[in-house]
Design an enzyme around this catalytic site. Sequence first.
Site, PDB file in Angstrom:
ATOM      1  CB  CYS A  85      -0.891  -0.027   1.242  1.00 47.53           C
ATOM      2  SG  CYS A  85      -1.940   1.415   1.423  1.00 47.53           S
ATOM      3  CB  CYS A  88       1.558   2.961   6.474  1.00 50.04           C
ATOM      4  SG  CYS A  88       0.017   3.348   7.291  1.00 50.04           S
ATOM      5  CB  CYS A 169      -7.322   1.515   6.202  1.00 49.48           C
ATOM      6  SG  CYS A 169      -5.872   2.506   6.496  1.00 49.48           S
ATOM      7  CD  GLN A 294      -4.477  20.532  10.375  1.00 49.56           C
ATOM      8  OE1 GLN A 294      -3.875  19.498  10.122  1.00 49.56           O
ATOM      9  NE2 GLN A 294      -3.931  21.724  10.207  1.00 49.56           N
ATOM     10  CB  CYS A 420       3.702  20.477   6.878  1.00 51.08           C
ATOM     11  SG  CYS A 420       3.506  21.586   5.493  1.00 51.08           S
TER      12      CYS A 420
HETATM   13  N1  SAH Z   1      -3.347  26.942   9.423  1.00 54.03           N
HETATM   14  C1  SAH Z   1      -4.311  26.136   8.727  1.00 54.03           C
HETATM   15  C2  SAH Z   1      -3.906  25.701   7.327  1.00 54.03           C
HETATM   16  C3  SAH Z   1      -2.463  25.506   7.021  1.00 54.03           C
HETATM   17  S1  SAH Z   1      -2.155  24.767   5.445  1.00 54.03           S
HETATM   18  C4  SAH Z   1      -4.672  24.944   9.569  1.00 54.03           C
HETATM   19  O1  SAH Z   1      -3.997  24.633  10.528  1.00 54.03           O
HETATM   20  O2  SAH Z   1      -5.679  24.320   9.310  1.00 54.03           O
HETATM   21  C5  SAH Z   1      -1.448  26.101   4.539  1.00 54.03           C
HETATM   22  C6  SAH Z   1      -2.469  27.047   3.969  1.00 54.03           C
HETATM   23  O3  SAH Z   1      -1.791  28.097   3.297  1.00 54.03           O
HETATM   24  C7  SAH Z   1      -3.412  26.441   2.948  1.00 54.03           C
HETATM   25  O4  SAH Z   1      -4.719  26.670   3.363  1.00 54.03           O
HETATM   26  C8  SAH Z   1      -3.095  27.205   1.634  1.00 54.03           C
HETATM   27  O5  SAH Z   1      -4.233  27.417   0.834  1.00 54.03           O
HETATM   28  C9  SAH Z   1      -2.553  28.504   2.171  1.00 54.03           C
HETATM   29  N2  SAH Z   1      -1.645  29.285   1.300  1.00 54.03           N
HETATM   30  C10 SAH Z   1      -0.759  28.837   0.387  1.00 54.03           C
HETATM   31  N3  SAH Z   1      -0.033  29.849  -0.105  1.00 54.03           N
HETATM   32  C11 SAH Z   1      -0.450  30.986   0.520  1.00 54.03           C
HETATM   33  C12 SAH Z   1      -0.054  32.359   0.457  1.00 54.03           C
HETATM   34  N4  SAH Z   1       0.914  32.768  -0.354  1.00 54.03           N
HETATM   35  N5  SAH Z   1      -0.692  33.225   1.261  1.00 54.03           N
HETATM   36  C13 SAH Z   1      -1.683  32.828   2.096  1.00 54.03           C
HETATM   37  N6  SAH Z   1      -2.091  31.540   2.195  1.00 54.03           N
HETATM   38  C14 SAH Z   1      -1.491  30.621   1.419  1.00 54.03           C
END
Ligand code: SAH
Length: 470
Positions: A85, A88, A169, A294, A420
């Site tokens: 798979c 993981c 899963c 999330q 991340c």
């Molecule tokens: N903080 C949120 C999401 C983080 S993911 C949480 O915890 O749920 C990163 C996010 O950045 C995504 O939603 C993506 O659409 C946004 N993003 C990407 N490039 C960007 C930019 N230049 N300015 C603002 N947001 C952006």
Amino acid sequence: MQTRKKHMISKNQEISVSIVDYTREGEGIGKWEGVPFFIKDTVIGDQVEAVVTKVKKNYGYARLKKVLSPSADRIEAPCPVARQCGGCRIQQMAYDKQVAFKRSQVINCLERIGGFESLEGITEEALGMDHPWHYRNKAQYPVGYDRQGNIIAGFYAGRTHHIIPNEDCLIQAKGNDRILRVILDHMENHHIPPYDEKTGRGLVRHIYTRIGFATGQIMVCLVLKGQAEEFEDLGGLTDQLAGIPGMTSIIVNVNKEKTNRILGDSCLTVWGKDEIEDEIGGVRFLIGPRSFYQVNPVQTRVLYSKALEYAGLTGGETVWDLYCGIGTISLFLARRAGKVTGVEIVPEAIHDARRNARLNHIDNVEFHVGKAEEVAPVLCEDQGGKPDVIVVDPPRKGCDRTLLDTILSLRPDRVVYVSCDPGTLARDLRILCQDSYHLDKVAVVDQFCHSCHVEAVTLLERVSRQKADS
Ligand code: SAH
């Protein structure tokens, strides 16, 4: 003429190596005649026999054939299809070692790319899960046939679209197996064909489920190649699904395109509500089929609590939450701040953020659509002052350089960087910590157990002017 061979290893050759390190993708690394080979499904400390699959100039790939002598860190992967798979990657690694591996990746990146030193003291114990199973609240199962012509649902094998059947899963929410069985049996009984990517024929592309862990509410979304009417006895199916405890929303999504994108543009609610609700740390969220949310709510709470702790709020602060998505961090921080401003590039996410703010009666937040690097400089003028704390949670490519410059010129007391990707985190912190900020704390939170994704939160404190100038 004789050409000199770089090294005498060829494809399909068997090699015997000790695994001494990992790649960022969690493949074990072992050397054969001085050449490093990347071998999936191995663990540091293993002695293995492997078959060479690819030879490059200075490295190669090999497939694990046999573990000759297992590492003390190796466990039997609990999932029977863990190797095939594509989900993981490191189930064979004992869970505490997985978490340690992720923590050391963050430290390594910060040292190597960020130029930081002595990080052990400021890096907290990695925050893993007590029970790292059944943690995902969102699953997207491709549907197809097996060789015998049975209808199956499961996950793609690594790097291909070959479906590995798996209705139960171990990292998905419990209960998905029952939903899948109801749908697959209905398809068998009514001869409803799965979609075939190669020919473009068939009807059912994906079965997509979302579950609110705190509320128990379930959404099932059938992604079809055609209209809902083409799905025979849809009413009969929804009646059965509706009998599953927690079922809240049944949706048909139509995707007629030849594409890897799972969802098409049109969604039709065929039973129940258009959305489900969930809650993280006392904040409620509405989740539609397209909403970003999330996937590991238990660890998201841990992550956001860390961000809240690092933000050091006392109640009156002005906070910016850049890259805010649907405003999850903003709403989480708002209860302890004077005012929170979220900025996000996707308009639908900001739409959700505003609705979620209303749903929770949180009125000290505002949200703006736009690029963080473009909105931030303007915000300061609009708000007539600089923020006390800036939180950033960018995608893997990290922050735009102009945003880092804006942060450096605004000089907020604290910057909380949620990341991340340890590589871009380290690159950005190097810039921020050149002279204005000091890296104070690092925490690694395991959001994606058994995968190689690494999530980290870091706290930067402003260096006092005096100190910075000296
Ligand atoms: N903080 C949120 C999401 C983080 S993911 C949480 O915890 O749920 C990163 C996010 O950045 C995504 O939603 C993506 O659409 C946004 N993003 C990407 N490039 C960007 C930019 N230049 N300015 C603002 N947001 C952006």
